[in-house]
Design an enzyme around this catalytic site. Structure first.
Site, PDB file in Angstrom:
ATOM      1  CB  CYS A  13       3.872   0.715  -6.719  1.00  0.00           C
ATOM      2  SG  CYS A  13       4.575  -0.852  -7.245  1.00  0.00           S
ATOM      3  N   GLY A  36       0.815  -1.208   0.000  1.00  0.00           N
ATOM      4  CA  GLY A  36       0.000   0.000   0.000  1.00  0.00           C
ATOM      5  C   GLY A  36       0.847   1.256   0.000  1.00  0.00           C
ATOM      6  CB  SER A  37      -0.118   4.722   0.698  1.00  0.00           C
ATOM      7  OG  SER A  37      -0.632   4.708   2.025  1.00  0.00           O
ATOM      8  CD  GLU A  88       4.621  -5.054  -3.644  1.00  0.00           C
ATOM      9  OE1 GLU A  88       4.526  -4.859  -4.872  1.00  0.00           O
ATOM     10  OE2 GLU A  88       4.215  -6.086  -3.083  1.00  0.00           O
ATOM     11  N   GLY A 104       1.923   2.512   5.409  1.00  0.00           N
ATOM     12  CA  GLY A 104       3.074   1.676   5.731  1.00  0.00           C
ATOM     13  C   GLY A 104       3.733   2.091   7.038  1.00  0.00           C
TER      14      GLY A 104
END
Length: 222
Positions: A153, A97-98, A119, A102
Site C-alpha cells: 500500500c 484492502g482497496s 487499512e 473498504g
C-alpha cells in the site's frame, strides 16, 4: 462538583470481531490483527483472501491446532462468503484492502453501527528535489517499488521530480533496475511475482495504454 461520583478507565473487549485479510501479505496481515484481537480478549472470525488459496488453506488447517473455536474460527471462500459475513452483525470489523471494497465494508458496518478499522491503499508519490542525491533517490525508489513487486500500500506509484534532476533520475532508475534485477527482470530470482494472472494482465494493459515512453523493463512472459 460531582461528588461522590468518580471517573475511571475500563478496558473491555469489543466481543465478536471479523477480520478480512488481503492478498498482498496474506499471512502477516491476517495474523497481526488476529494477535491483537485475541490478546484484547475478543472472539474472532478470520476470512483470508480468496486470491491466495494456499495461505488460506494453511491458516484454516493450522489455526485450530493452537486456538479453540471459541477464540478463533477461519472461514474461506470467495466474494459470496464475504458478503454473507458482512450481512451479519459484528462488534468490530477489521479490513485490509482497496478503498473500493473498504466502502462496501464501511456501508455494511454502518447498518449496525459497527466500529471498524479500515487499512486501505492509496497514492504514494516519491518527491525528488533539486538538492537530492539522485543515485540514492533512485536506489530507494526502486527498492521500495520492487518490494513485493509493488503489491504494497505504501509502494511509490509515481515520482514528482525537479526538472533539473529529471534526466539524471531517469538514467539512475534505469541503472538501478538493471543492477538489481538484470536485463530480464521477470527471470530474476530477486523479484517477486504478482498474485494472479489477472493482476499481471491489468498492469501490462495500463503500461501499454499509458501513452508514455518505456525507459526500462524486459519482455512480459506469457
Amino acid at each position: 462538583m460531582m461528588q461522590p461520583s468518580h471517573a475511571a478507565v475500563r478496558r473491555s473487549p469489543y466481543g465478536a470481531c471479523l477480520i478480512i485479510g488481503p492478498y498482498n501479505y496474506p499471512l502477516m496481515l491476517c495474523l497481526e490483527p488476529l494477535i491483537g484481537a485475541i490478546a484484547a480478549g475478543n472472539a474472532t472470525l478470520l476470512k483470508p483472501s480468496e486470491l491466495t488459496p494456499a495461505t488460506a488453506a494453511f491458516l484454516e488447517k493450522r489455526i485450530p491446532a493452537y486456538l479453540t473455536a471459541e477464540a478463533c474460527r477461519v472461514v474461506t471462500g470467495g466474494v459470496e462468503v464475504s458478503q454473507a459475513l458482512l450481512a451479519t452483525q459484528w462488534d468490530f470489523i477489521y479490513f485490509t484492502g482497496s478503498p473500493r471494497v473498504g466502502r462496501i465494508v464501511a456501508k455494511a458496518a454502518a447498518e449496525h453501527l459497527t466500529p471498524t478499522a479500515l487499512e486501505l491503499g492509496g497514492k504514494a508519490p516519491a518527491v525528488v528535489l533539486s538538492s537530492a542525491d539522485v543515485g540514492e533517490a533512485a536506489r530507494r525508489i526502486v527498492n521500495a517499488k520492487a518490494l513485493n513487486v509493488g503489491q504494497t500500500c505504501i509502494a511509490p506509484d509515481y515520482v514528482l521530480v525537479d526538472r533539473s534532476q529529471h534526466t539524471a533520475l531517469v538514467a539512475a532508475l534505469t541503472a538501478e533496475m538493471r543492477a538489481m534485477f538484470g536485463d530480464e527482470p521477470h527471470a530474476s530470482p530477486d523479484l517477486g511475482r504478482m498474485c494472479t494472472v489477472g493482476h499481471f494482465d491489468r498492469m501490462a494493459k495500463l503500461l501499454a495504454e499509458s501513452g508514455g515512453t518505456q525507459r526500462r523493463g524486459g519482455s512480459a512472459p506469457p
